[in-house]
Design an enzyme around this catalytic site. Structure first.
Site, short mmCIF file in Angstrom:
data_model
loop_
_atom_site.label_atom_id
_atom_site.label_comp_id
_atom_site.label_asym_id
_atom_site.label_seq_id
_atom_site.Cartn_x
_atom_site.Cartn_y
_atom_site.Cartn_z
CG HIS A 84 -2.02 -0.99 1.18
ND1 HIS A 84 -2.86 -1.14 0.10
CD2 HIS A 84 -2.40 -1.92 2.11
CE1 HIS A 84 -3.71 -2.12 0.35
NE2 HIS A 84 -3.45 -2.62 1.56
CG HIS A 127 -6.76 -5.12 1.75
ND1 HIS A 127 -6.24 -5.98 2.71
CD2 HIS A 127 -7.95 -4.68 2.22
CE1 HIS A 127 -7.09 -6.04 3.73
NE2 HIS A 127 -8.13 -5.27 3.46
CG ASP A 178 -3.00 -8.30 0.73
OD1 ASP A 178 -2.24 -8.64 1.64
OD2 ASP A 178 -4.00 -7.59 0.91
CG ASP A 180 -5.20 -9.91 3.44
OD1 ASP A 180 -4.84 -10.43 2.37
OD2 ASP A 180 -4.96 -8.72 3.72
#
Length: 342
Positions: A125, A163, A161, A248
């Protein structure tokens, strides 16, 4: 003799402590290391990483961000509502970036068969000028620049991931030497990663996003790999494969909303290993990102390390959901002008 699968980690990563109720806790890495210690995998070798240099950090991040993060070193700080630092966080982040660099160095030199950097804090990120989303420096972007310095003209970054890796996308948005591919829950944090986000300028077509609603299964991810990611990657022919390996999307994760199993993660890892073996002599590096179910995370990492060390695996049988099929169709439509194999 076959070189080992290199596992890079360090006790300093456990000293990055975002707070007692923060999901990105030291317990994550502690659980991974405990499972690997209880069930060691033949063909692996644990190594201690070095810290990234200022030049390596500067290959991705702006002087302003580097100065800001250095300024909070040794202190507690709230970078944003999600991203907290403790006194050892800066040093851990610099070491995590260095582990990414070292993993690439060892694999590109042939001293390691492949590698997994088991690091904290995560990185995908972090944008060139902004730390966010639990991330300080963008480890996989720094690893990509390392590969370029080794002479690799084409680098693949695959991000599984849950996200979207907005920071990695931003770093390479207008470049065609780094192909960024991401499968992620959408819409979801950080809000980027729509199918129409394909890059710009010289990089048009070299950002590949497949965002799918929560509830996706191993079979859904299999379809996305087989019908989108792998055809493009085989046409691109990377000289190094990097994976932003977040866990995740596991079905037991308290933050994500996906239904992946350890077998699904192992199958994705096996697909990347097979791709690397077919196009770049097996040069493959995984970098730890998210994953907040301690059991789901540690068991999935263990399954991936087994694959890196030589175990075969494939996606479990199952029906692809309609949501995943629609998402896949949108992504293929957006990328078809750039990739004839679609």
């Amino acid at each position: 003799m076959t070189p080992p699968t290199l596992l890079l980690t360090d006790p300093l990563f456990l000293k990055h402590d975002p707070g007692p109720r923060h999901p990105e806790s030291p317990a994550r890495l502690r659980s991974i290391l405990s499972v690997l210690a209880r069930a060691p995998i033949e063909g692996t070798q644990v190594g201690q990483p070095r810290s990234a240099t200022e030049a390596e950090l500067a290959s991705v991040h702006t002087p302003e961000l580097r100065k800001y993060l250095l300024g909070i070193a040794g202190d507690f700080a709230e970078i944003d509502p999600d991203t907290h630092a403790s006194p050892d966080s800066y040093d851990a982040a610099v070491l995590a970036a260095g582990a990414a660099v070292q993993a690439v160095d060892e694999v590109m030199a042939g001293r390691a068969r492949n590698a997994f950097a088991l690091v904290r804090p995560p990185g995908h990120h972090a944008e060139p000028g902004r730390a966010m989303g639990f991330c300080l420096f963008n480890n996989v972007a720094i690893a990509s620049e390392t590969a370029r310095r080794h002479g690799a003209e084409r680098v693949l970054v695959l991000d599984w991931d849950v996200h979207h890796g907005n920071g990695t996308q931003a770093a390479f948005w207008e470049r065609r030497d780094v192909l960024y591919q991401s499968v992620h829950q959408y819409p979801y944090y950080p809000g980027t990663g729509a199918s129409h986000e394909v890059g710009a300028g010289a990089g048009a077509g070299f950002t590949v996003n497949c965002g799918i609603p929560g509830g996706a299964t191993d079979a859904d991810y299999a379809a996305i790999f087989q019908d989108l990611f792998l055809p493009i990657a085989e046409e691109f022919r990377p000289q190094l494969v990097l994976v932003s390996a977040g866990f995740d999307a596991h079905r037991s994760d308290p933050i994500g909303g996906m239904m992946l199993t350890e077998r699904g993660f192992a199958a994705m890892c096996a697909a990347m290993r097979s791709l690397a073996e077919s196009v770049c002599g097996g040069k493959l590096v995984l970098l730890l990102e998210g994953g907040y179910s301690l059991e789901g995370l540690s068991q999935s990492v263990h399954a991936c390390v087994e694959v890196l060390a030589g175990r075969g695996d494939s996606f479990p049988d199952g029906e692809t959901t309609s949501d995943a099929m629609h998402a896949l169709a949108r992504s293929r439509q957006a990328l078809k002008p750039y990739w004839p194999r679609l």
